[in-house]
Write a protein that holds these residues in place. Sequence first.
Motif, PDB file in Angstrom:
ATOM      1  N   LEU A   1      41.878  19.033   6.746  1.00  0.00           N
ATOM      2  CA  LEU A   1      41.850  18.388   5.440  1.00  0.00           C
ATOM      3  C   LEU A   1      40.440  18.394   4.847  1.00  0.00           C
ATOM      4  N   THR A   2      39.491  18.106   5.703  1.00  0.00           N
ATOM      5  CA  THR A   2      38.100  18.101   5.247  1.00  0.00           C
ATOM      6  C   THR A   2      37.693  19.480   4.737  1.00  0.00           C
TER       7      THR A   2
ATOM      8  N   ASN B   1      39.473  31.853  -7.283  1.00  0.00           N
ATOM      9  CA  ASN B   1      39.526  31.089  -6.048  1.00  0.00           C
ATOM     10  C   ASN B   1      39.793  32.039  -4.890  1.00  0.00           C
TER      11      ASN B   1
ATOM     12  N   ASN C   1      42.437  16.173  10.480  1.00  0.00           N
ATOM     13  CA  ASN C   1      41.304  15.769   9.654  1.00  0.00           C
ATOM     14  C   ASN C   1      40.359  16.919   9.377  1.00  0.00           C
TER      15      ASN C   1
ATOM     16  N   GLY D   1      37.444  23.670  -1.427  1.00  0.00           N
ATOM     17  CA  GLY D   1      38.220  23.708  -2.670  1.00  0.00           C
ATOM     18  C   GLY D   1      39.376  24.682  -2.586  1.00  0.00           C
TER      19      GLY D   1
ATOM     20  N   THR E   1      39.560  21.835   3.758  1.00  0.00           N
ATOM     21  CA  THR E   1      40.313  22.153   2.546  1.00  0.00           C
ATOM     22  C   THR E   1      39.606  21.603   1.318  1.00  0.00           C
ATOM     23  N   ARG E   2      39.202  20.376   1.468  1.00  0.00           N
ATOM     24  CA  ARG E   2      38.567  19.729   0.335  1.00  0.00           C
ATOM     25  C   ARG E   2      37.200  20.357   0.050  1.00  0.00           C
ATOM     26  N   ARG E   3      36.470  20.547   1.124  1.00  0.00           N
ATOM     27  CA  ARG E   3      35.098  21.041   0.958  1.00  0.00           C
ATOM     28  C   ARG E   3      35.072  22.441   0.332  1.00  0.00           C
TER      29      ARG E   3
ATOM     30  N   LYS F   1      42.898  26.295  -2.775  1.00  0.00           N
ATOM     31  CA  LYS F   1      44.156  26.190  -3.517  1.00  0.00           C
ATOM     32  C   LYS F   1      45.063  27.277  -2.975  1.00  0.00           C
TER      33      LYS F   1
END
Lengths: 336, 336
Positions: B39-40, B2, B36, B46, B42-44, B48
């Motif tokens: 967060l977006t 990662n 937002n 991935g 971060t998710r997109r 960690k």
Amino acid sequence: MNKVTIDDIAKVAGVSKSTVSRVLHGKVAVHPDKKNAVLTATRRLGFKPNIVAQSLASGRSMTIGVLTQNMGSPFYDAIAQGVIAGLASSNYSPIFADGQWQIPKELSALQSLVGRRVDGLVLIGGGISSQQIDDTCDGLPIVIVARTFAESHYRCISMDNIAGGYAATRHLLDRGHRKIAIVRGLPTHADAIERYQGYVRALEELGMVPDPRLVVESDFSPESGITAVNELVKRGERFSAIFAANDLTAFGARLALDQHRLRVPDDVSLIGFDDQLESAYITPPLTTYRQPAREMGQYAADAILKLLQGEEFSSLQVHGELVIRHSVRDLSTASV
Amino acid sequence: MNKVTIDDIAKVAGVSKSTVSRVLHGKVAVHPDKKNAVLTATRRLGFKPNIVAQSLASGRSMTIGVLTQNMGSPFYDAIAQGVIAGLASSNYSPIFADGQWQIPKELSALQSLVGRRVDGLVLIGGGISSQQIDDTCDGLPIVIVARTFAESHYRCISMDNIAGGYAATRHLLDRGHRKIAIVRGLPTHADAIERYQGYVRALEELGMVPDPRLVVESDFSPESGITAVNELVKRGERFSAIFAANDLTAFGARLALDQHRLRVPDDVSLIGFDDQLESAYITPPLTTYRQPAREMGQYAADAILKLLQGEEFSSLQVHGELVIRHSVRDLSTASV
DNA sequence: CCTTACCTTGAAACCGGTTTCAAGATATCG
DNA sequence: CGATATCTTGAAACCGGTTTCAAGGTAAGG
């Protein structure tokens, strides 16, 4: 807390922090005078390197993640102990996570380990797919113990459970037993399935067909051994021997037999699987198929250490062995 | 691996890394839009977080060091499992070290733990002095399980072994036993000493004096239980009951009794200490004094977590209990 | 004795986050 | 409407090491 840093030493020794680092590592040549100054300062100030900082800078955390199928199962615990022992002489420390027999927990435990930036992983048993493993820890050196993957590229330390099941059953057969009940273990668990396959093979080799009425399932717990025997007795099955999925199950079975006034081995012979510590001390001492659990753990530690040093290591199959004690009766001589 | 860092997210979300850090932590208010976006991203991506970097920067490693007296002893293992379970719901991970019953190893294991900058320590059993503990880990929150220090300021989770030894002995006494042999355990081990004190107290309470010929030492292993019984028998001692230092020793003793054709409990009663898993399944099921090992481990985890949050926690004594099964014969009614 | 190659060494960048600080934006209030 | 208090935010310092890079020094070779 130990607040001495490499800078303090550099100051005291009158050198740069780079030099301190070099002395501490020992790989690069440094002038003896400076080297001594550094060493002296190190000792005088009681310096202990901050492993966290080292990890961040070097990219290595000196930590091996160990994910176990379950803490509390004698077999898996013994493997874990082997891993600890095998790592003890290295600079790596193990960090543990527990899958608790549940795949979701196992997966999240694995993720947490990887998030900690472990340098390598030892997976003990477990049920997550190779796909999930790959996704979670791409690139990380991995060694898997007590489990095999048909397709995969993983290094596995495993034992041939089919051979084990065969040997145990064969032992019973050789002693004249023909009605052999089996307490299979978890129906979804690879080890249990393989041991059963060994059982079937041994029977078929003698032209027998496995009798479905003599197979009962269990969950590897002693309690399930009791239930299994009760079930068998309730059904009115006749059997001269029981092959238990593991020793824990055998303990339960042995107690249930006792409660039914069935003597071991006089009336019913009993054979276990694992050879955990206590098995040698129950009455009668349990004949069982020994898995070298601790050794397997040590092999795994050696393997991951090798992998970490860039050396190769290929999958290894360890050998189990039948440990003959006193829970199996020899019907063949008795009938003579 | 990662490779996504907080900087990547900052770039994608169009904010600074400080803001990313703030969003991820959630403590400080951030404009919803940016939040937002972060967060977006971060998710997109991935993302960690790198726990190592976090640790270095924040000074907390989110790791609890667990030093155990010995991995492989059912009692200590059960405590360790409790600790793991208790920590599971927190963000802290346990990291283990093993003292292997040897003080020097114990000390160096402790040092290695501290060197890893653990945030707290759980010490399970062990024999190093409070002086050594203080020197090694000054300031660190510490919880000690299965051991007490007379003088000290430590938080301990312990059980009253004197009371346990007393209760076990008393049980035997109440059932009419008068010749009670004791297999003491390691002569240097506090638990063993205390259980013996309980034994003595129970005897003295009835005006009896402990008979030195009926006390044998052991090292808590099953093997030593066998040796102890052999010793007793060889010496020609007469006894109607044995109080074993722990269940493992009781297992060995039970086997040795069997080998001497002494039936349990008909000829000799047997009582253990710990109540490990297998004890309920040997024949006859073992009467024993139960230590709530797993619970103790969980309490320890709770305690260290509290300490870490700045809450207070004071030493706690858990209660053991006698688990009456079938290895003790009632001589009093028999003689009626 | 001069040039080239190799050593030793310190400065500085870097690992990937957290936290401080100050500035700019916004809200509150008289 | 202006002044002050509060929020939000980015730049930069920092955590404590490792590693790169280039400079200065020394040794070897011609």
